[in-house]
Design a protein around this motif. Structure first.
Motif, mmCIF file in Angstrom:
data_model
loop_
_atom_site.group_PDB
_atom_site.id
_atom_site.type_symbol
_atom_site.label_atom_id
_atom_site.label_comp_id
_atom_site.label_asym_id
_atom_site.label_seq_id
_atom_site.Cartn_x
_atom_site.Cartn_y
_atom_site.Cartn_z
ATOM 1 N N VAL A 67 0.865 -1.190 0.000
ATOM 2 C CA VAL A 67 0.000 0.000 0.000
ATOM 3 C C VAL A 67 0.897 1.233 0.000
ATOM 4 C CG1 VAL A 67 -1.694 1.329 1.310
ATOM 5 C CG2 VAL A 67 -1.818 -1.156 1.319
ATOM 6 N N HIS A 68 0.692 2.117 -0.981
ATOM 7 C CA HIS A 68 1.429 3.383 -0.989
ATOM 8 C C HIS A 68 0.659 4.390 -0.142
ATOM 9 C CE1 HIS A 68 4.599 2.717 -4.061
ATOM 10 N NE2 HIS A 68 3.800 1.717 -4.365
ATOM 11 N N ASP A 77 2.798 8.943 -1.461
ATOM 12 C CA ASP A 77 3.290 8.651 -2.803
ATOM 13 C C ASP A 77 4.078 9.844 -3.359
ATOM 14 O OD1 ASP A 77 3.651 7.250 -5.090
ATOM 15 O OD2 ASP A 77 1.609 7.452 -5.845
ATOM 16 N N GLY A 121 -7.974 7.200 4.714
ATOM 17 C CA GLY A 121 -7.059 6.379 3.913
ATOM 18 C C GLY A 121 -6.197 7.165 2.946
ATOM 19 N N SER A 122 -6.275 8.515 2.985
ATOM 20 C CA SER A 122 -5.526 9.320 2.007
ATOM 21 C C SER A 122 -4.090 9.599 2.442
ATOM 22 C CB SER A 122 -6.268 10.635 1.721
ATOM 23 O OG SER A 122 -6.456 11.381 2.903
ATOM 24 N N GLY A 123 -3.704 9.167 3.662
ATOM 25 C CA GLY A 123 -2.303 9.314 4.077
ATOM 26 C C GLY A 123 -2.052 10.379 5.129
ATOM 27 N N ARG A 127 -5.165 13.280 -1.138
ATOM 28 C CA ARG A 127 -5.937 12.237 -1.843
ATOM 29 C C ARG A 127 -4.958 11.151 -2.262
ATOM 30 N NH1 ARG A 127 -9.488 15.116 -0.969
ATOM 31 N NH2 ARG A 127 -11.294 15.812 -2.136
ATOM 32 N N ASP A 128 -5.259 9.910 -1.910
ATOM 33 C CA ASP A 128 -4.457 8.776 -2.386
ATOM 34 C C ASP A 128 -2.957 8.971 -2.161
ATOM 35 O OD1 ASP A 128 -6.808 7.583 -3.289
ATOM 36 O OD2 ASP A 128 -6.668 8.574 -5.252
ATOM 37 N N GLY A 129 -2.591 9.456 -0.984
ATOM 38 C CA GLY A 129 -1.173 9.582 -0.646
ATOM 39 C C GLY A 129 -0.465 10.752 -1.288
ATOM 40 N N ARG A 130 -1.230 11.649 -1.908
ATOM 41 C CA ARG A 130 -0.625 12.839 -2.527
ATOM 42 C C ARG A 130 -1.301 14.108 -2.016
ATOM 43 N NH1 ARG A 130 -0.305 10.572 -8.616
ATOM 44 N NH2 ARG A 130 1.307 9.056 -8.146
#
Ligand code: ADP
Length: 242
Positions: A26-27, A30, A49-51, A223-226
């Motif tokens: 899982v990244h 990112d 879950g976005s980091g 969002r999504d690790g960014r």
């Protein structure tokens, strides 16, 4: 350790965090670039879950990146020994969480003084500093109240007093209003804002709540690790001269 007086206090460059192996990789982060300057009050928003928590753990020296660099006042964190990191974490950072994590049948004063016990501060000085920290969060006179006699908002005030009793420069708050109703949440946000402006504490706060995020002059969206949004530069830095 100050290298660049006008440089960022905290800086992430290309920071990635990968959990797990193979199919389960899982990244969580990112490739994050982020500069936080002394005196800022920053809200970190984004879906679950976005980091956000991973970023806070790395910034608070509770976790390390898989890739990339984290520097504090220009000093690369990966070059520091675990002993130095522990001292940095305990002296420069305060932590506040959604759960108040107070000892229930213990007085507000003793809860707040707890980090000073571990720091080896004597009893009289502990009491003095804990009393001062309780006053700073609006709980003067409630030193003897036990946690289970206090409302949720008051318990979070005690937790915040405990987080600032070591006089940290940086406060990391993960969903500090998550367990509170909107009125108590607003009171906690005003308190955090006051600590930022009056005491010059740099604050990074994760929140799901847009009303809470609105107290921060700078908002960063994950969002999504960014990082997909950052209002930096669009408003003056709060408390920079405090
Ligand atoms: P947020 O705080 O925005 O909810 P997190 O930083 O907790 O996001 O998590 C980011 C991603 O990393 C999620 O997909 C989460 O499941 C995963 N993750 C977080 N911590 C771990 C861990 N210890 N082991 C495996 N995966 C993790």
């Amino acid at each position: 350790m100050l290298q660049h007086p006008d440089g960022p206090l905290l800086s992430l460059r290309g920071v990635a965090k990968v959990y797990g192996e193979g199919e389960a990789r899982v990244h969580a982060l990112d490739g994050i670039d982020l500069d936080i300057h002394a005196g800022e009050l920053v809200a970190i928003t984004g879906p679950s879950g976005s980091g956000k928590s991973t970023a806070m753990s790395i910034l608070g020296l509770l976790d390390v990146p898989t890739e990339g660099a984290y520097t504090i006042e220009g000093v690369p964190v990966h070059e520091l020994s675990s002993d130095v990191l522990a001292v940095l974490r305990n002296t420069r950072f305060g932590f506040v969480f959604q759960q108040f994590n107070l000892l229930a049948r213990t007085s507000a004063l003793e809860n707040v003084a707890m980090p000073l016990v571990y720091a080896g501060v004597g009893a009289r000085e502990r009491a003095r500093r804990a009393t001062e920290a309780l006053a700073a969060v609006g709980l003067a006179g409630r030193e003897d109240a036990r946690s289970n006699q206090l409302s949720g908002g008051q318990q979070q005030r005690v937790a915040i007093a405990r987080s600032i009793v070591n006089r940290p420069e940086i406060l990391l708050a993960d969903e500090p209003t998550g367990n509170l109703d909107s009125k108590m949440g607003a009171e906690i946000m005003k308190l955090i804002q006051r600590l930022n402006v009056d005491q010059g504490i740099t604050v990074l706060m994760v929140t799901h709540d847009a009303a809470c995020a609105a107290y921060a002059p700078r908002q960063i969206d994950f969002r999504d690790g960014r990082i997909v949004g950052d209002t930096a530069g669009k408003s003056p830095v709060a408390g920079a001269t405090a």
